[in-house]
Write a protein that holds these residues in place. Structure first.
Motif, PDB file in Angstrom:
ATOM      1  N   ARG A  63       0.832  -1.202   0.000  1.00  0.00           N
ATOM      2  CA  ARG A  63       0.000   0.000   0.000  1.00  0.00           C
ATOM      3  C   ARG A  63       0.870   1.256   0.000  1.00  0.00           C
ATOM      4  O   ARG A  63       1.059   1.921   1.029  1.00  0.00           O
ATOM      5  N   ASP A  66      -0.444   4.363   1.533  1.00  0.00           N
ATOM      6  CA  ASP A  66      -0.506   4.446   2.998  1.00  0.00           C
ATOM      7  C   ASP A  66       0.829   4.861   3.617  1.00  0.00           C
ATOM      8  O   ASP A  66       0.944   4.967   4.839  1.00  0.00           O
ATOM      9  N   TYR A 358      -4.831   5.109  11.485  1.00  0.00           N
ATOM     10  CA  TYR A 358      -4.581   4.488  10.185  1.00  0.00           C
ATOM     11  C   TYR A 358      -5.833   4.564   9.313  1.00  0.00           C
ATOM     12  O   TYR A 358      -5.768   4.950   8.137  1.00  0.00           O
ATOM     13  N   THR A 362      -6.111   6.803   5.874  1.00  0.00           N
ATOM     14  CA  THR A 362      -6.042   6.063   4.609  1.00  0.00           C
ATOM     15  C   THR A 362      -7.406   5.849   3.957  1.00  0.00           C
ATOM     16  O   THR A 362      -7.484   5.349   2.840  1.00  0.00           O
TER      17      THR A 362
END
Length: 435
Positions: A63, A66, A358, A362
């Motif tokens: 990712r 991210d 998180y 994201t």
């Protein structure tokens, strides 16, 4: 239109389950279910968790979007553990799918690593790369009904961190302009929605037919109500079902019906290209999933989101409203020389406060228990956490060649191949793989 528009404006769209399809509020297998799952009980893990938290932890994942949010979390982790460090080893998703085992085996990289649900997770378990987490308190930090994909034969090897909805992302401003403030209840209603979007100048569906990683996301919702059972793709792989069966031919014929509503040259389109089309407000639906929300926002989109799944049957016949997946399966490398630090980092990510950071940063829901979301987009699609949803079926395939053959049949139909011929060609590949 402002993102702060109240959710009540979308009540008809987001709460159509009870009045529309007449389905129960939550599927047993879905995120809103109350089913049981693995716990921290059982034999203790051999994982080293009690040593000094020191050394450099390599975190392998796919990712890239991210990276910045994870860097902030890493900084907070190292403030708590000044003798430890974390580096991110990031590969594109397609590369990660094909090379992760080779790179992670022997702890060349990936003291903490992720896995896709399905074929890759199975591969990594069989290779002995995971240090089992059974017996650690960490397991109890997660919603038990969502972590099954990280478990095999009662042993918890990994913890699926992300909860995503693999179904079309909707520009609800576009839907408003097309005269739709409630979700279609059946196939005819879905086609009418697409007609109305097209009449207003929108590309009805932006579909990344040229990207094997994401072209098949639409297949999840196209088969969720057509399939004779929830394990239909498992049965195709085992030979009990065939893609030449009537239910799958019906699905391919429906792909043919969708073809006029995709963007030009859809079978060669990349995910980046269709995401850009959607972000510019030129498409009504983006046929990937909720995991694209942050990426669309990063491209400057201001319109509000929702999720709209095609109901391929009549309203009375529909069993599910949509699909979900729990993936990004976090684990600790069995060969890691810094296991205490790796476990501590995984524990840090699993704290509800940090998991919430998180998620909000994201644009992805998580499976950690007790997380409260502040991200407006996550809040907007949060009603789907209690809908009747099916665990995304495309990840039932453990043989990626068979999965590719099935998904390629849909691409072939959109490209102009007759459904029957596309199915026969796919079945030949499947039969060869099983021979």
């Amino acid at each position: 239109m402002s993102l702060s528009r109240t959710l009540d404006r979308r009540a008809a769209l987001r709460l159509f389950a009870g009045a529309g399809l007449g389905l129960t509020a939550a599927a047993c297998a879905g995120p809103g279910g109350s089913g049981s799952g693995p716990s921290s009980g059982g034999s203790p893990s051999a994982l080293a968790t009690g040593g000094a938290v020191k050394g450099t932890v390599s975190f392998a994942h796919w990712r890239a979007e991210d990276k910045a949010v994870l860097a902030e979390l890493v900084a907070a982790f190292t403030r708590q553990h000044p003798d430890a460090a974390v580096t991110q080893d990031i590969s594109p998703s397609a590369d990660y799918q094909s090379t992760a085992l080779r790179r992670i085996r022997g702890s060349k990289t990936g003291d903490v690593f992720t896995a896709f649900r399905g074929a890759q997770f199975e591969q990594l378990v069989k290779a002995g790369v995971y240090a089992p987490l059974t017996g650690t308190p960490l397991v109890d930090a997660y919603q038990k009904n969502l972590i099954g994909p990280g478990t095999r034969e009662g042993v918890v090897y990994g913890l699926p961190y992300q909860l995503v909805f693999n179904m079309p992302l909707a520009n609800t401003d576009a839907l408003d302009k097309a005269g739709h403030t409630s979700a279609p209840r059946d196939w005819d209603g879905f086609l009418q929605l697409l007609d109305d979007l097209k009449s207003k100048g929108y590309t009805p569906i932006a579909w990344p037919g040229g990207d094997s990683a994401n072209a098949g996301q639409l297949l999840n919702v196209m088969v969720m109500n057509n399939a004779p059972g929830d394990d239909a793709f498992t049965r195709i792989e085992s030979g009990r079902y065939k893609v030449t069966d009537d239910w799958f031919l019906t699905t391919l014929r429906q792909y043919a019906e969708l073809t006029p509503y995709f963007q030009a040259r859809a079978t060669g389109s990349s995910t980046d290209a269709v995401t850009q089309l959607f972000a510019q407000g030129r498409a009504g639906l983006l046929a990937t999933g909720s995991f694209q929300m942050a990426g669309v926002r990063a491209l400057g989109a201001k319109f509000p989101f929702d999720l709209v799944a095609p109901i391929t049957t009549t309203a009375a016949e529909a069993r599910y409203e949509g699909v979900f997946n729990t993936t990004f399966i976090l684990g600790v490398n069995s060969a890691s020389t810094v296991q205490p630090a790796a476990y501590a980092f995984l524990e840090f990510l699993s704290d509800p406060e940090h998991a919430g950071r998180y998620a909000d940063g994201t644009g992805q829901h998580v499976t950690v228990d007790g997380v409260e979301y502040t991200n407006a987009d996550l809040k907007a699609v949060s009603p789907w956490l209690k809908r009747k949803t099916l665990l995304a079926p495309r990840f039932q395939f453990l043989d990626l060649d068979i999965r590719t053959a099935v998904e390629n049949a849909t691409v072939a139909v959109v490209g102009g191949t007759e459904p029957e011929r596309a199915a026969e060609e796919a079945q030949r590949v499947i039969d060869q793989k099983r021979a």
